[in-house]
Design an enzyme around this catalytic site. Structure first.
Site, mmCIF file in Angstrom:
data_model
loop_
_atom_site.group_PDB
_atom_site.id
_atom_site.type_symbol
_atom_site.label_atom_id
_atom_site.label_comp_id
_atom_site.label_asym_id
_atom_site.label_seq_id
_atom_site.Cartn_x
_atom_site.Cartn_y
_atom_site.Cartn_z
ATOM 1 N N SER A 22 -1.803 22.219 73.672
ATOM 2 C CA SER A 22 -0.874 22.501 72.593
ATOM 3 C C SER A 22 -1.444 22.011 71.330
ATOM 4 O O SER A 22 -1.798 20.772 71.182
ATOM 5 C CB SER A 22 0.475 22.331 72.954
ATOM 6 O OG SER A 22 1.439 22.289 71.750
ATOM 7 N N TYR A 27 7.945 16.760 75.460
ATOM 8 C CA TYR A 27 7.002 18.009 75.611
ATOM 9 C C TYR A 27 5.538 17.781 75.264
ATOM 10 O O TYR A 27 4.686 17.965 75.895
ATOM 11 C CB TYR A 27 7.437 19.126 75.017
ATOM 12 C CG TYR A 27 6.512 20.310 74.855
ATOM 13 C CD1 TYR A 27 6.398 20.780 76.182
ATOM 14 C CD2 TYR A 27 6.059 20.746 73.713
ATOM 15 C CE1 TYR A 27 5.310 21.848 76.052
ATOM 16 C CE2 TYR A 27 5.207 21.645 73.715
ATOM 17 C CZ TYR A 27 4.954 22.476 74.748
ATOM 18 O OH TYR A 27 3.819 23.449 74.684
ATOM 19 N N LYS A 49 1.791 17.061 77.312
ATOM 20 C CA LYS A 49 0.269 17.790 76.979
ATOM 21 C C LYS A 49 -0.685 16.803 76.677
ATOM 22 O O LYS A 49 -1.847 17.139 77.188
ATOM 23 C CB LYS A 49 0.515 18.702 75.652
ATOM 24 C CG LYS A 49 1.364 19.919 76.039
ATOM 25 C CD LYS A 49 1.162 21.003 76.874
ATOM 26 C CE LYS A 49 1.945 22.016 77.466
ATOM 27 N NZ LYS A 49 1.202 23.091 78.247
#
Length: 340
Positions: free
Chosen positions: A124, A149, A153
């Site tokens: 991402s 989040y 990643k």
């Protein structure tokens, strides 16, 4: 190639399976169905004319992963499986680290045990953190992610990089992508969140169809032309074709490759809402809400590396993304649950 798609019944995974099958590959979907439905497998077969092998399993189940990799003689893994809501991750960091990071470690161990040496990871743009310069390029150092989040990643990228260093024969491809929206042009496949959507486009379409009262726009006082956050929205079909193109980066001798997948154009939240109303003729009422934890101001990509090395570039514009999202929503007002 035989390809295991973790998170294969999810939004991006399912659309990628369509592209894989149409390119002549055999895809096996692996998913625990926590935020997806097996109905999508029938939709994929309806589009491609090919059934999809499916294994219901959790990404943290190393034994089942190993067996699946061996049973289907898998050549490469495309790894989508993970929790992905920015706001939720702020309030549920333990669940996010357990599932996303812990699950990837289990997957890599299973790959090692099964002798599978190639993985394409759904990373991402959040790994860049708060951008100090735009557009973002792959050679920029990773920044401090602004939410759990995003940190999962970044951590997974580090784990994959360390693993490739330890096992030089491994192929690791990191695809840093931006904000996928849109749906399959047939209107039979699209984004189908459980409960209240966390992402912008499904929220917009559910307001447009009358399921939700209005859209909340988080902040209008950012340093952008209209005060709302700017993102690089990419059509999910472009993103799916990018994963097929990424198979070209797999080399017999192994290696690590990183590519941005986006359009290279920034669109603000209000620009997206206006583009949706223009493309569909449907009004979307909205109200301004306080800023949301973990949001960066602006984020868009330089995607020239993917074009030069993989021959890939995004084809669809923002209005087509909106039109396809609306087509999916109209034909499936309750998502896949209408057919479940």
């Amino acid at each position: 190639m035989n390809i295991l798609v973790t998170g294969g019944t999810g939004f991006i995974g399912s659309h990628t399976i369509v592209e894989l099958q149409q390119a002549g590959h055999t895809a096996v979907a692996y998913d625990n169905l926590c935020n997806s439905s097996t109905v999508v497998l029938d939709r994929i077969e309806g589009i491609t004319g090919k059934p999809v092998e499916f294994v219901e399993g959790d990404i943290r189940d190393q034994e089942k992963l190993t067996k699946t990799l061996k049973d289907f003689d898998i050549d490469c893994v495309i790894h989508f499986a993970g929790l992905k809501a920015v706001g939720e991750s702020v309030h549920k960091p333990i669940e996010y680290y357990d599932n996303n990071v812990g699950g990837t470690v289990k997957l890599l161990a299973a790959m090692r045990d099964a002798g599978v040496n190639s993985i394409i990871f759904s990373s991402s743009a959040t790994v860049y953190g708060e951008p100090t310069k735009l557009p973002l390029t792959e050679d920029m150092p990773k920044g401090q992610a602004t939410n759990p989040y995003g940190r999962t990643k970044g951590i997974i990228e580090d784990i994959l990089s360390d693993t490739q260093f330890a096992y030089p024969q491994m192929n690791v491809v990191l695809l840093r992508y931006f904000n996928p929206i849109g749906a399959h042009p047939s209107g039979t496949m699209g984004e189908d969140p459980t409960g209240i959507p966390n992402n912008l486009m499904p929220y917009v379409t559910q307001v447009a169809i009358g399921k939700l009262k209005e859209l909340g726009v988080f902040g209008n006082d950012y340093d952008t032309p209209d005060g709302t956050c700017i993102r690089d929205y990419i059509h999910v079909m472009d993103l799916a074709s990018g994963h097929v193109a990424a198979l070209k980066a797999l080399k017999p001798e192994g290696g690590l490759s990183i590519y941005n997948l986006g359009t290279g154009r920034g669109t603000s939240v209000l620009e997206l809402v206006n583009a949706f109303m223009k493309a569909t003729g449907v009004n979307v009422p909205y109200s301004i809400k306080p800023r949301r934890e973990g949001d960066v101001v602006a984020c868009y990509a330089d995607c020239s590396k993917a074009k030069e090395e993989l021959g890939w570039e995004a084809k669809y514009g923002i209005e087509q993304m909106c039109a396809d999202s609306w087509n999916w929503q109209q034909k499936n007002p309750n998502g896949y649950r209408d057919q479940a």
